[in-house]
Every structure is written in structure tokens, then in C-alpha cells.
Design a protein around this motif. Structure first.
Motif, PDB file in Angstrom:
ATOM      1  N   LEU A  42       0.830  -1.208   0.000  1.00  0.00           N
ATOM      2  CA  LEU A  42       0.000   0.000   0.000  1.00  0.00           C
ATOM      3  C   LEU A  42       0.867   1.263   0.000  1.00  0.00           C
ATOM      4  N   VAL A  43       1.898   1.283   0.827  1.00  0.00           N
ATOM      5  CA  VAL A  43       2.800   2.435   0.859  1.00  0.00           C
ATOM      6  C   VAL A  43       3.513   2.592  -0.479  1.00  0.00           C
ATOM      7  N   PHE A  44       3.933   1.479  -1.069  1.00  0.00           N
ATOM      8  CA  PHE A  44       4.585   1.519  -2.375  1.00  0.00           C
ATOM      9  C   PHE A  44       3.674   2.152  -3.419  1.00  0.00           C
ATOM     10  N   TRP A  45       2.405   1.732  -3.476  1.00  0.00           N
ATOM     11  CA  TRP A  45       1.487   2.277  -4.463  1.00  0.00           C
ATOM     12  C   TRP A  45       1.137   3.732  -4.189  1.00  0.00           C
ATOM     13  N   LEU A  46       1.187   4.135  -2.930  1.00  0.00           N
ATOM     14  CA  LEU A  46       0.932   5.544  -2.635  1.00  0.00           C
ATOM     15  C   LEU A  46       2.026   6.435  -3.202  1.00  0.00           C
ATOM     16  N   PHE A  47       3.235   5.906  -3.370  1.00  0.00           N
ATOM     17  CA  PHE A  47       4.318   6.677  -3.972  1.00  0.00           C
ATOM     18  C   PHE A  47       4.362   6.520  -5.486  1.00  0.00           C
ATOM     19  N   VAL A  48       3.998   5.371  -5.996  1.00  0.00           N
ATOM     20  CA  VAL A  48       4.122   5.099  -7.426  1.00  0.00           C
ATOM     21  C   VAL A  48       2.978   5.714  -8.233  1.00  0.00           C
ATOM     22  N   LEU A  49       1.769   5.645  -7.737  1.00  0.00           N
ATOM     23  CA  LEU A  49       0.608   6.095  -8.505  1.00  0.00           C
ATOM     24  C   LEU A  49       0.671   7.571  -8.897  1.00  0.00           C
ATOM     25  N   PRO A  50       1.020   8.496  -8.005  1.00  0.00           N
ATOM     26  CA  PRO A  50       1.118   9.899  -8.447  1.00  0.00           C
ATOM     27  C   PRO A  50       2.197  10.107  -9.508  1.00  0.00           C
ATOM     28  N   ARG A  51       3.322   9.401  -9.378  1.00  0.00           N
ATOM     29  CA  ARG A  51       4.360   9.531 -10.404  1.00  0.00           C
ATOM     30  C   ARG A  51       3.870   9.019 -11.752  1.00  0.00           C
ATOM     31  N   GLU A  52       3.127   7.931 -11.740  1.00  0.00           N
ATOM     32  CA  GLU A  52       2.595   7.369 -12.990  1.00  0.00           C
ATOM     33  C   GLU A  52       1.602   8.342 -13.629  1.00  0.00           C
ATOM     34  N   ARG A  53       0.751   8.958 -12.824  1.00  0.00           N
ATOM     35  CA  ARG A  53      -0.209   9.926 -13.359  1.00  0.00           C
ATOM     36  C   ARG A  53       0.504  11.151 -13.910  1.00  0.00           C
ATOM     37  N   ASN A  54       1.556  11.602 -13.226  1.00  0.00           N
ATOM     38  CA  ASN A  54       2.321  12.742 -13.729  1.00  0.00           C
ATOM     39  C   ASN A  54       3.001  12.410 -15.047  1.00  0.00           C
ATOM     40  N   TYR A  55       3.515  11.176 -15.170  1.00  0.00           N
ATOM     41  CA  TYR A  55       4.146  10.774 -16.414  1.00  0.00           C
ATOM     42  C   TYR A  55       3.123  10.749 -17.549  1.00  0.00           C
ATOM     43  N   ALA A  56       1.939  10.218 -17.299  1.00  0.00           N
ATOM     44  CA  ALA A  56       0.903  10.180 -18.336  1.00  0.00           C
ATOM     45  C   ALA A  56       0.504  11.589 -18.744  1.00  0.00           C
ATOM     46  N   ARG A  57       0.391  12.496 -17.772  1.00  0.00           N
ATOM     47  CA  ARG A  57       0.051  13.890 -18.068  1.00  0.00           C
ATOM     48  C   ARG A  57       1.163  14.545 -18.897  1.00  0.00           C
ATOM     49  N   TRP A  58       2.426  14.281 -18.519  1.00  0.00           N
ATOM     50  CA  TRP A  58       3.553  14.847 -19.263  1.00  0.00           C
ATOM     51  C   TRP A  58       3.574  14.301 -20.688  1.00  0.00           C
ATOM     52  N   PHE A  59       3.336  13.013 -20.851  1.00  0.00           N
ATOM     53  CA  PHE A  59       3.390  12.417 -22.182  1.00  0.00           C
ATOM     54  C   PHE A  59       2.300  12.978 -23.081  1.00  0.00           C
ATOM     55  N   LYS A  60       1.102  13.170 -22.555  1.00  0.00           N
ATOM     56  CA  LYS A  60       0.024  13.754 -23.355  1.00  0.00           C
ATOM     57  C   LYS A  60       0.378  15.168 -23.792  1.00  0.00           C
ATOM     58  N   ALA A  61       0.953  15.955 -22.885  1.00  0.00           N
ATOM     59  CA  ALA A  61       1.345  17.319 -23.240  1.00  0.00           C
ATOM     60  C   ALA A  61       2.480  17.312 -24.259  1.00  0.00           C
ATOM     61  N   TRP A  62       3.434  16.414 -24.093  1.00  0.00           N
ATOM     62  CA  TRP A  62       4.551  16.320 -25.034  1.00  0.00           C
ATOM     63  C   TRP A  62       4.054  15.923 -26.418  1.00  0.00           C
ATOM     64  N   GLU A  63       3.151  14.951 -26.464  1.00  0.00           N
ATOM     65  CA  GLU A  63       2.619  14.494 -27.742  1.00  0.00           C
ATOM     66  C   GLU A  63       1.799  15.590 -28.418  1.00  0.00           C
ATOM     67  N   ALA A  64       1.013  16.340 -27.645  1.00  0.00           N
ATOM     68  CA  ALA A  64       0.224  17.430 -28.222  1.00  0.00           C
ATOM     69  C   ALA A  64       1.140  18.525 -28.756  1.00  0.00           C
ATOM     70  N   GLY A  65       2.212  18.837 -28.030  1.00  0.00           N
ATOM     71  CA  GLY A  65       3.169  19.836 -28.515  1.00  0.00           C
ATOM     72  C   GLY A  65       3.873  19.388 -29.774  1.00  0.00           C
ATOM     73  N   ARG A  66       4.225  18.118 -29.817  1.00  0.00           N
ATOM     74  CA  ARG A  66       4.880  17.571 -31.009  1.00  0.00           C
ATOM     75  C   ARG A  66       3.943  17.624 -32.215  1.00  0.00           C
ATOM     76  N   ARG A  67       2.678  17.266 -31.986  1.00  0.00           N
ATOM     77  CA  ARG A  67       1.695  17.291 -33.070  1.00  0.00           C
ATOM     78  C   ARG A  67       1.453  18.723 -33.543  1.00  0.00           C
ATOM     79  N   ALA A  68       1.366  19.672 -32.608  1.00  0.00           N
ATOM     80  CA  ALA A  68       1.147  21.070 -32.976  1.00  0.00           C
ATOM     81  C   ALA A  68       2.334  21.616 -33.753  1.00  0.00           C
ATOM     82  N   GLN A  69       3.524  21.231 -33.348  1.00  0.00           N
ATOM     83  CA  GLN A  69       4.712  21.692 -34.057  1.00  0.00           C
ATOM     84  C   GLN A  69       4.744  21.118 -35.475  1.00  0.00           C
TER      85      GLN A  69
END
Length: 70
Positions: A23-50
């Protein structure tokens, strides 16, 4: 040792400690995973816009794009 009226032996204590560690492990991993998914979506949108801004694959005005095979 008793918890909620049940006696816990060594195996049950180990299982309980393992579940708490997981449980403690997932409490640390889940926010990082969500941040990575958010970063990847923004990166992909920027790449597509460029790419579209350089006059590449501009979407057709009459409808949605049909893909690489037309």
C-alpha cells in the motif's frame, strides 16, 4: 497477538506487513505514474502542434483525417 479478536501467528503478521508495504509503495508510485501520463500527453500534443504548424499533415476541412492509406 490478537487483532479484532483473531490471533495472528508469524505467517499472518508477515502477510499483514507485506500488504501494508505494498500500500505504501502504491501511494508513492501512482502519483508519479499519473504525472508521467500527463507529461506524455502534453509532449505528444506539442509535437503534433509543431508538426502541423510546419505545414505537414494539416487536417482536411471537409471531415476527419482518414489515416495514412487515404
Amino acid at each position: 497477538m490478537t487483532v479484532f479478536g483473531q490471533t495472528l501467528d508469524g505467517q499472518a503478521l508477515f502477510a499483514l506487513a507485506s500488504l501494508l508495504a505494498l500500500l505504501v509503495f502504491w501511494l508513492f508510485v501512482l502519483p508519479r505514474e499519473r504525472n508521467y501520463a500527463r507529461w506524455f500527453k502534453a509532449w505528444e500534443a506539442g509535437r503534433r502542434a509543431q508538426r502541423l504548424g510546419q505545414g505537414g499533415d494539416a487536417p482536411r476541412p471537409g471531415g476527419r483525417p482518414r489515416g495514412p492509406w487515404g
